[in-house]
Design a protein around this motif. Structure first.
Motif, PDB file in Angstrom:
ATOM      1  N   MET A 117       0.843  -1.201   0.000  1.00  0.00           N
ATOM      2  CA  MET A 117       0.000   0.000   0.000  1.00  0.00           C
ATOM      3  C   MET A 117       0.882   1.257   0.000  1.00  0.00           C
ATOM      4  SD  MET A 117      -2.929  -1.520   2.500  1.00  0.00           S
ATOM      5  CE  MET A 117      -4.186  -0.253   2.496  1.00  0.00           C
ATOM      6  N   ARG A 119       2.295   4.653  -2.358  1.00  0.00           N
ATOM      7  CA  ARG A 119       1.831   5.491  -3.477  1.00  0.00           C
ATOM      8  C   ARG A 119       2.983   5.796  -4.422  1.00  0.00           C
ATOM      9  NH1 ARG A 119      -1.094   7.836   1.276  1.00  0.00           N
ATOM     10  NH2 ARG A 119      -3.216   7.128   1.047  1.00  0.00           N
ATOM     11  N   MET A 124       0.589   4.354  -9.193  1.00  0.00           N
ATOM     12  CA  MET A 124      -0.343   5.342  -9.749  1.00  0.00           C
ATOM     13  C   MET A 124      -0.775   4.930 -11.161  1.00  0.00           C
ATOM     14  SD  MET A 124      -1.066   7.617  -7.546  1.00  0.00           S
ATOM     15  CE  MET A 124      -0.511   8.453  -6.070  1.00  0.00           C
ATOM     16  N   LEU A 127      -3.182   2.056 -10.830  1.00  0.00           N
ATOM     17  CA  LEU A 127      -4.464   2.604 -10.369  1.00  0.00           C
ATOM     18  C   LEU A 127      -5.217   3.256 -11.525  1.00  0.00           C
ATOM     19  CD1 LEU A 127      -6.414   3.390  -8.042  1.00  0.00           C
ATOM     20  CD2 LEU A 127      -4.976   5.368  -7.598  1.00  0.00           C
ATOM     21  N   TYR A 146     -14.689  11.229  -6.995  1.00  0.00           N
ATOM     22  CA  TYR A 146     -13.547  10.978  -6.122  1.00  0.00           C
ATOM     23  C   TYR A 146     -12.270  11.719  -6.502  1.00  0.00           C
ATOM     24  CZ  TYR A 146     -16.452   7.891  -3.608  1.00  0.00           C
ATOM     25  OH  TYR A 146     -17.480   7.424  -2.855  1.00  0.00           O
ATOM     26  N   LYS A 174     -16.445   0.985  -7.417  1.00  0.00           N
ATOM     27  CA  LYS A 174     -15.484   0.715  -6.348  1.00  0.00           C
ATOM     28  C   LYS A 174     -15.166  -0.772  -6.246  1.00  0.00           C
ATOM     29  CE  LYS A 174     -16.080   4.563  -3.238  1.00  0.00           C
ATOM     30  NZ  LYS A 174     -16.510   4.997  -1.917  1.00  0.00           N
ATOM     31  N   ARG A 178     -11.370  -1.946  -6.868  1.00  0.00           N
ATOM     32  CA  ARG A 178     -10.683  -2.661  -5.779  1.00  0.00           C
ATOM     33  C   ARG A 178     -10.233  -4.040  -6.246  1.00  0.00           C
ATOM     34  NH1 ARG A 178     -10.150  -6.261  -2.337  1.00  0.00           N
ATOM     35  NH2 ARG A 178     -11.569  -7.484  -3.627  1.00  0.00           N
ATOM     36  N   LEU A 181      -7.225  -3.773  -8.593  1.00  0.00           N
ATOM     37  CA  LEU A 181      -5.981  -3.491  -7.856  1.00  0.00           C
ATOM     38  C   LEU A 181      -5.477  -4.737  -7.132  1.00  0.00           C
ATOM     39  CD1 LEU A 181      -6.610   0.019  -6.276  1.00  0.00           C
ATOM     40  CD2 LEU A 181      -4.963  -0.566  -8.048  1.00  0.00           C
TER      41      LEU A 181
ATOM     42  N   ILE B  44     -11.106   0.649   0.463  1.00  0.00           N
ATOM     43  CA  ILE B  44     -11.701   1.715  -0.347  1.00  0.00           C
ATOM     44  C   ILE B  44     -11.321   3.099   0.189  1.00  0.00           C
ATOM     45  CG2 ILE B  44     -13.950   2.802  -0.860  1.00  0.00           C
ATOM     46  CD1 ILE B  44     -13.150   0.517  -2.773  1.00  0.00           C
ATOM     47  N   TRP B  46      -8.623   3.852   1.601  1.00  0.00           N
ATOM     48  CA  TRP B  46      -7.226   4.076   1.176  1.00  0.00           C
ATOM     49  C   TRP B  46      -7.176   4.434  -0.320  1.00  0.00           C
ATOM     50  CZ3 TRP B  46      -3.730   1.449  -2.128  1.00  0.00           C
ATOM     51  CH2 TRP B  46      -2.406   1.912  -2.040  1.00  0.00           C
ATOM     52  N   ILE B  47      -7.962   3.736  -1.119  1.00  0.00           N
ATOM     53  CA  ILE B  47      -7.995   4.040  -2.566  1.00  0.00           C
ATOM     54  C   ILE B  47      -8.472   5.486  -2.781  1.00  0.00           C
ATOM     55  CG2 ILE B  47      -9.146   3.497  -4.769  1.00  0.00           C
ATOM     56  CD1 ILE B  47      -9.214   0.556  -3.864  1.00  0.00           C
ATOM     57  N   ASN B  48      -9.511   5.876  -2.046  1.00  0.00           N
ATOM     58  CA  ASN B  48     -10.040   7.242  -2.195  1.00  0.00           C
ATOM     59  C   ASN B  48      -8.993   8.298  -1.871  1.00  0.00           C
ATOM     60  OD1 ASN B  48     -12.497   6.277  -2.934  1.00  0.00           O
ATOM     61  ND2 ASN B  48     -13.471   6.582  -0.946  1.00  0.00           N
ATOM     62  N   THR B  50      -5.815   7.889  -2.039  1.00  0.00           N
ATOM     63  CA  THR B  50      -4.757   7.805  -3.057  1.00  0.00           C
ATOM     64  C   THR B  50      -5.194   8.486  -4.352  1.00  0.00           C
ATOM     65  OG1 THR B  50      -4.101   5.718  -2.066  1.00  0.00           O
ATOM     66  CG2 THR B  50      -3.218   6.188  -4.233  1.00  0.00           C
TER      67      THR B  50
END
Lengths: 187, 77
Positions: A117, A119, A124, A127, A146, A174, A178, A181, B44, B46-48, B50
């Motif tokens: 986890m 960044r 990126m 994602l 978002y 979502k 998710r 990912l 979710i 955490w994704i938001n 990011t």
């Protein structure tokens, strides 16, 4: 006196990459994103008399691009409508949940390890790739909500989506994001 | 108890709207008992966070920039 002034002769060198990045986070296809950046500069030149210098020229260009992107979503209205119908149909053949609406064996989320986890730039891109795998309507709604932080009322109005459709769409987006990912980064 | 699918949608709404007392209770009760939904929410969230920092570092190539200038500069008058 105006706080800011325009320097159109510098725009391409100074702002084009920033605008392209902004567009590519919101639009799947690079060619379309490039066209929207071009349209932004052309619109800015044609409407420069309306610039009052109250915001920086960068923010002004971003506002124009944002408006062009919204127009692009709206032009895709027919696609959006057919995908909304698909999303409704999709609801009936749901891989994530079983017939009682609880997580299915394959759809339930697995634990993510904290070392994944992070960044990083690589993450990126994964994602963004996962976001781009959402269909047009999910991608548009998800991005507006978002990334741009718009509220649901505005999104429903702009994209002509009912409130009930909206919440289901965002939730499904979502779930898919998710899952993508988890498959492409977390394992 | 509400199902996971319903809990997910209520959780989504809760991020923006005030749920009714009954909806809040149903959601909270579900979350207490459902490990998968707690895990989903954590991921979710955490994704938001990011997504708000997403940056692709994409650039126009020199050739693309040249094309752009050819199309835009004549409009400057």
């Amino acid at each position: 006196m105006a706080k800011h002034q325009l320097h159109p002769e510098q725009w391409i060198d100074v702002f084009s990459d920033l605008l392209l990045n902004y567009a590519l986070i919101r639009i799947k296809e690079r060619e379309i994103a490039k066209d929207l950046v071009q349209e932004t500069f052309l619109t800015a030149i044609r409407t420069k008399e309306q610039y009052r210098g109250e915001i920086s020229e960068m923010n002004w260009l971003f506002l124009i691009l944002k408006s062009r992107i919204l127009d692009h979503y709206k032009k895709k209205k027919e696609v959006l409508e057919s995908q909304l119908k698909e999303a409704d149909d999709d609801e009936d053949s749901d891989d994530f949940f079983n017939s009682t609406g609880h997580w299915s064996k394959n759809g339930a989320p697995n634990e993510w390890t904290t070392d994944k986890m992070v960044r990083s730039a690589e993450f990126m891109h994964v994602l963004n790739e996962c976001k781009n795998r959402l269909n047009e309507v999910q991608n548009a709604v998800f991005t507006m909500k978002y990334i741009d932080g718009e509220d649901s009322e505005m999104i429903c109005k702009e994209l002509n989506i009912s409130s009930s459709n909206y919440w289901v769409l965002v939730h499904r987006a979502k779930l898919k994001l998710r899952e993508c990912l988890e498959k492409n980064w977390m394992t | 108890m509400i199902c996971c699918k319903e809990a997910g949608i209520l959780g989504e709404k809760m991020g923006e709207k005030k749920l009714s007392t009954m909806e809040t209770f149903k959601l909270m009760y579900h979350m207490v008992w459902c490990k998968n939904c707690r895990r989903f929410k954590k991921q979710i969230d955490w994704i938001n966070r990011t997504l708000k920092q997403i940056d692709l570092d994409e650039k126009f190539t020199q050739e693309e920039k040249g094309d752009l200038k050819e199309k835009v500069n004549p409009e400057m008058g």
